[in-house]
Design a protein around this motif. Structure first.
Motif, PDB file in Angstrom:
ATOM      1  N   GLU A 129      42.054  46.210  28.139  1.00 17.40           N
ATOM      2  CA  GLU A 129      40.858  46.900  27.667  1.00 17.40           C
ATOM      3  C   GLU A 129      39.746  45.967  27.212  1.00 17.40           C
ATOM      4  OE1 GLU A 129      42.460  49.443  24.639  1.00 17.40           O
ATOM      5  OE2 GLU A 129      42.980  47.777  23.346  1.00 17.40           O
ATOM      6  N   ALA A 130      40.052  44.668  27.069  1.00 15.27           N
ATOM      7  CA  ALA A 130      39.044  43.778  26.495  1.00 15.27           C
ATOM      8  C   ALA A 130      37.790  43.708  27.366  1.00 15.27           C
ATOM      9  CB  ALA A 130      39.625  42.387  26.284  1.00 15.27           C
ATOM     10  N   LEU A 131      37.954  43.366  28.636  1.00 21.03           N
ATOM     11  CA  LEU A 131      36.769  43.197  29.488  1.00 21.03           C
ATOM     12  C   LEU A 131      35.983  44.503  29.596  1.00 21.03           C
ATOM     13  CD1 LEU A 131      37.896  40.769  32.349  1.00 21.03           C
ATOM     14  CD2 LEU A 131      36.556  40.288  30.295  1.00 21.03           C
ATOM     15  N   ARG A 166      37.708  35.421  20.975  1.00 25.05           N
ATOM     16  CA  ARG A 166      39.160  35.464  20.953  1.00 25.05           C
ATOM     17  C   ARG A 166      39.719  36.081  22.237  1.00 25.05           C
ATOM     18  NH1 ARG A 166      40.575  39.049  16.997  1.00 25.05           N
ATOM     19  NH2 ARG A 166      40.259  40.516  18.692  1.00 25.05           N
ATOM     20  N   GLU A 167      39.141  37.214  22.654  1.00 22.12           N
ATOM     21  CA  GLU A 167      39.660  37.884  23.850  1.00 22.12           C
ATOM     22  C   GLU A 167      39.492  37.016  25.093  1.00 22.12           C
ATOM     23  OE1 GLU A 167      41.380  40.574  24.049  1.00 22.12           O
ATOM     24  OE2 GLU A 167      41.162  41.266  21.977  1.00 22.12           O
ATOM     25  N   LEU A 168      38.320  36.354  25.207  1.00 23.18           N
ATOM     26  CA  LEU A 168      38.074  35.567  26.417  1.00 23.18           C
ATOM     27  C   LEU A 168      38.960  34.325  26.459  1.00 23.18           C
ATOM     28  CD1 LEU A 168      34.191  35.884  26.865  1.00 23.18           C
ATOM     29  CD2 LEU A 168      36.030  37.353  27.735  1.00 23.18           C
ATOM     30  N   SER A 194      46.666  42.699  34.873  1.00 22.41           N
ATOM     31  CA  SER A 194      47.636  42.122  35.792  1.00 22.41           C
ATOM     32  C   SER A 194      48.899  41.721  35.035  1.00 22.41           C
ATOM     33  CB  SER A 194      47.026  40.877  36.453  1.00 22.41           C
ATOM     34  OG  SER A 194      46.665  39.945  35.445  1.00 22.41           O
ATOM     35  N   LYS A 195      48.927  42.018  33.733  1.00 20.41           N
ATOM     36  CA  LYS A 195      49.962  41.390  32.906  1.00 20.41           C
ATOM     37  C   LYS A 195      51.210  42.216  32.680  1.00 20.41           C
ATOM     38  CE  LYS A 195      46.189  38.736  31.240  1.00 20.41           C
ATOM     39  NZ  LYS A 195      45.198  38.483  30.215  1.00 20.41           N
ATOM     40  N   ILE A 196      51.077  43.533  32.644  1.00 21.66           N
ATOM     41  CA  ILE A 196      52.299  44.341  32.578  1.00 21.66           C
ATOM     42  C   ILE A 196      52.238  45.436  33.632  1.00 21.66           C
ATOM     43  CG2 ILE A 196      52.794  43.946  30.121  1.00 21.66           C
ATOM     44  CD1 ILE A 196      51.631  46.756  29.591  1.00 21.66           C
ATOM     45  N   MET A 208      49.136  36.822  26.171  1.00 22.30           N
ATOM     46  CA  MET A 208      48.289  37.172  25.032  1.00 22.30           C
ATOM     47  C   MET A 208      47.756  38.598  25.195  1.00 22.30           C
ATOM     48  SD  MET A 208      48.071  34.731  22.977  1.00 22.30           S
ATOM     49  CE  MET A 208      48.506  33.058  22.897  1.00 22.30           C
ATOM     50  N   GLY A 209      47.208  38.881  26.374  1.00 23.68           N
ATOM     51  CA  GLY A 209      46.682  40.211  26.637  1.00 23.68           C
ATOM     52  C   GLY A 209      47.728  41.053  27.337  1.00 23.68           C
ATOM     53  N   PHE A 210      47.515  42.355  27.370  1.00 16.59           N
ATOM     54  CA  PHE A 210      48.374  43.243  28.151  1.00 16.59           C
ATOM     55  C   PHE A 210      47.814  44.653  28.141  1.00 16.59           C
ATOM     56  CE2 PHE A 210      50.094  42.981  23.837  1.00 16.59           C
ATOM     57  CZ  PHE A 210      50.105  44.303  23.456  1.00 16.59           C
ATOM     58  N   ASP A 257      41.899  34.113  24.998  1.00 16.38           N
ATOM     59  CA  ASP A 257      43.209  34.704  25.336  1.00 16.38           C
ATOM     60  C   ASP A 257      43.373  34.773  26.854  1.00 16.38           C
ATOM     61  OD1 ASP A 257      44.355  35.216  22.904  1.00 16.38           O
ATOM     62  OD2 ASP A 257      43.973  37.376  22.897  1.00 16.38           O
ATOM     63  N   ASN A 258      42.358  35.331  27.501  1.00 18.11           N
ATOM     64  CA  ASN A 258      42.433  35.514  28.957  1.00 18.11           C
ATOM     65  C   ASN A 258      42.541  34.179  29.680  1.00 18.11           C
ATOM     66  OD1 ASN A 258      42.374  38.259  28.863  1.00 18.11           O
ATOM     67  ND2 ASN A 258      40.188  38.459  29.352  1.00 18.11           N
ATOM     68  N   ALA A 259      41.779  33.193  29.221  1.00 17.27           N
ATOM     69  CA  ALA A 259      41.811  31.877  29.867  1.00 17.27           C
ATOM     70  C   ALA A 259      43.202  31.264  29.729  1.00 17.27           C
ATOM     71  CB  ALA A 259      40.750  30.966  29.257  1.00 17.27           C
TER      72      ALA A 259
HETATM   73 MG    MG Z   1      42.725  40.013  27.720  1.00 22.51          MG
END
Ligand code: MG
Ligand code: ADP
Length: 643
Positions: free
Chosen positions: A108-110, A39-41, A89-91, A103-105, A43-45
């Motif tokens: 911490e996922a990676l 899910r996280e990966l 890079s998102k917020i 999706m991410g912000f 999201d990132n894509a």
């Molecule tokens: Mg992410």
């Protein structure tokens, strides 16, 4: 003795945890199983604007998860930062957090995944002549080959935390969860192509869908044609919350809640408010333990929803839960309300099409041109209640027979259905159907969606001929729904109306919580509208002193408890409506024509015409279908005709 715990007597000094351990702790929240990584990966894509995403798994994702995308990529100097905690890079600041559109912000996922698995990042931007590969363990960076985009490789999940690895289920189960994670993304983004490989075998391939039919096509790809063929389009785009998607027909409900998909601003969420709203939209047509199926996409101003309340963002918090509840409930309700027989006429004169094959109106984006709601215009054609409800409402102390007048009237009004007047007098005594049944026999077959009655079968079914073939109607079920809908229309038309109440000879007492007692005291008037009188009996006991007329006294406590708990959670007006509808349904069941009653053709036709004009007439009050179509094609097939 060798205790695993530090001695409680000896105080230990406060220390900051090492970075690695902090990440591993964070990973506990974010990564529960391979599917969480997927899910996280993905999201990132998607955040990187990928058009094509490929997932490769080994052993259910435990040995390898590789996600490849053709998105923007990451420049080499930022690759190692991507693995750092709270690096995103998102917020940039609080205002961006409050209006987050990606999706991410949380950044911490990676970092979390890298702390519990062997990771590497391979990425190339448009500006780079070649790609760069970063090893997550060693931090080594070297040039490599690939086109624009990013590949993230995650090997041996939980290798460093064997205790957690033990919580994993079989490879097949983990694989199923991974696929489910991709589905949720794929449904929200029909414009992106998805491919899933497992142990070298191609499992799923959903090509990018464009245009006005994209969502319907993707739903068919991912959930199967079966889902689509038995669903109606949902569409509500006024007010602060827009809802589009598809809702399954009640007779295709499932025993498990495994096909209830909801998204908020493109993010898959599980939310109590939305689930409750959707379920309550079905409460009229789906009883018991059956679970409806649906895919609903909500869209609202990002500032009206807080996505930062759960580490994996699967839960959200709405600023105004009630407006969300209302929007979802209304959207699904009106989608389900239109009788399906209306769709039959729309397809005339082409015959031989099974109803199930009717393609639902396609929906894609919130801005595309939309056909009118299926129920539009239906309301106005509903027969006006012929029995006016007394303006002052029903007083609770009316004697029983008089209070039941509403139901009695309704049954009397429909009485000609099974007690026909002499033929010569028919137009005078039952004008409400005689006037409609005058066209010539053949024209009737063509004009009426449910056709012309030809016979009654075993006192249970009505057989009718329509343009498509044969229609079979369960007459009790159909009539019960019609009576119920009429009672409801009358009731809802006068919201101040109180349900007639009957005092109980012996009040029914029950042990109540402080919350229940407070609700009973605070909502006395609401309860009265429902014909309920509930008073505190002692500090911990409530007594039901009166119940709605018609309710078995043995059900008094159940009803009281149900209503009190609903009132604690939902808006009073909605609770009143729901409870009233449940009571009316019981009354309708008693008022509807019983099986084994001989009906004349005229009565049967009258019933068919009323079904066509009544909302939700496709199911009885228990969610069973009231009618079925057997097309000429299907009949031909039965007799091997034309082969
Ligand atoms: Mg992410
Ligand atoms: P978040 O998504 O919350 O920002 P992550 O740890 O998932 O945090 O990712 C960190 C950063 O790495 C992202 O903000 C993004 O800039 C970059 N990144 C991760 N995956 C990709 C990808 N597939 N394509 C481009 N950039 C990515």
């Amino acid at each position: 003795m060798n205790s695993p715990h530090p001695s409680p007597l000896k105080r230990r000094t406060i220390r900051e945890l090492p970075d690695e351990l902090i990440s591993q702790i964070a990973a506990g929240e974010v990564v529960e199983r391979p599917a969480s990584v997927v899910r996280e990966l993905v999201d990132n894509a998607l955040d990187a604007q990928a058009n094509e995403i490929t997932l490769r798994l080994l052993a259910g994702g435990v040995r390898l998860i590789l996600v490849e995308d053709d998105g923007t990529g990451i420049p080499p100097e930022e690759l190692s930062i991507a693995f750092k905690r709270h690096a995103t890079s998102k917020i940039r600041d609080l205002s961006e957090l409050e209006n987050v559109g990606t999706m991410g912000f949380r950044g911490e996922a990676l970092a979390a995944i890298n702390s519990i698995a062997e990771c590497s990042l391979l990425s190339r931007t448009d500006e780079q002549p070649n790609a760069w590969l970063l090893d997550g363990r060693s931090g080594e960076l070297r040039p490599a080959a690939r086109g624009r985009g990013t590949s993230v490789e995650v090997k041996e999940l939980f290798f460093s935390t064997p205790a957690r690895r033990k919580f994993l289920k079989s490879d097949a189960t983990e694989l199923a969860h991974c696929i489910e994670a991709v589905r949720r993304h794929a449904l929200a983004r029909p414009d992106v192509a998805f491919t899933i490989w497992h142990d070298g075998k191609l499992l799923e391939q959903w090509r990018a869908r464009q245009g006005s039919n994209a969502l319907a096509e993707r739903l068919g790809d991912v959930l199967g044609e079966e889902f689509l063929n038995h669903a109606v389009p949902v569409q509500q785009d006024f007010g602060p919350v827009q809802v589009i998607g598809y809702a399954g027909q009640p007779d295709h409900a499932r025993s498990r809640a495994d096909q209830q998909y909801t998204w908020v601003n493109g993010r898959f969420v599980r939310d109590k408010v939305i689930t409750h709203a959707a379920r309550s939209a079905y409460e009229d047509v789906l009883h018991g333990q059956k679970q409806p199926v649906y895919a609903l996409f909500l869209r609202t101003d990002p500032a009206r929803v807080d996505v930062n309340v759960h580490p994996t963002k699967i839960e959200v918090r709405f600023r105004d839960g009630r407006e969300v509840h209302q929007a979802v409930r209304r959207a699904v309700e009106s989608a389900l309300a239109a009788p399906r027989s209306a769709a039959l006429t729309a397809t005339l004169p082409e015959s031989g099409t099974p109803i199930a094959a009717e393609a639902p109106t396609p929906l894609t984006s919130f801005n595309s041109e939309r056909p009118p709601l299926p129920s539009a215009g239906l309301k106005t054609s509903l027969p006006a209640p012929s029995v006016p409800i007394p303006a002052g409402g029903m007083v609770r102390d009316l004697p029983k027979q008089q209070a039941l007048g509403l139901v009695g009237h309704e049954v009397r009004e429909l009485a000609p259905l099974w007690n026909p007047p002499p033929p010569e007098a028919s137009t005078e005594t039952s004008p409400h159907f005689a006037a409609k049944t005058t066209p010539t026999p053949d024209a009737e077959t063509e004009i009426w969606p449910l056709g012309k009655a030809v016979a009654q079968l075993h006192g249970i079914y009505i057989l009718a001929q329509n343009a498509h073939g044969l229609v079979v109607v369960d007459m009790h079920a159909a009539h019960e729904r019609i009576v119920y809908e009429k009672l409801k229309t009358q009731m809802d038309a006068s919201p101040g109306l109180r349900l007639p109440s009957q005092p109980l000879l012996i009040p029914a007492t029950f042990a109540a919580t402080a919350q229940e007692i407070a609700t009973a005291e605070g909502f006395g008037d609401t309860l009265e509208q429902l014909g309920l009188d509930i008073a505190a009996f002692s500090a911990k006991t409530l007594a039901v002193r009166a119940v709605p007329v018609g309710l078995h006294p043995g059900h008094a406590v159940d009803l009281a408890r149900g209503v009190l708990s609903d009132l604690g959670e939902h808006e009073a007006t909605q609770v009143i409506q729901t409870a009233r509808h449940q009571l009316l349904a019981t009354m309708a069941c008693h008022g509807a024509v019983r099986a084994n009653r001989q009906l004349s053709l005229e009565e049967m036709n009258a019933l068919l015409r009323q079904m066509e004009a009544t909302e939700r007439s496709d199911q009885c009050n228990h969610g069973r279908p009231t009618w079925r179509q057997l097309t000429l094609k299907e009949l031909d097939a039965l007799f091997l005709r034309g082969r």
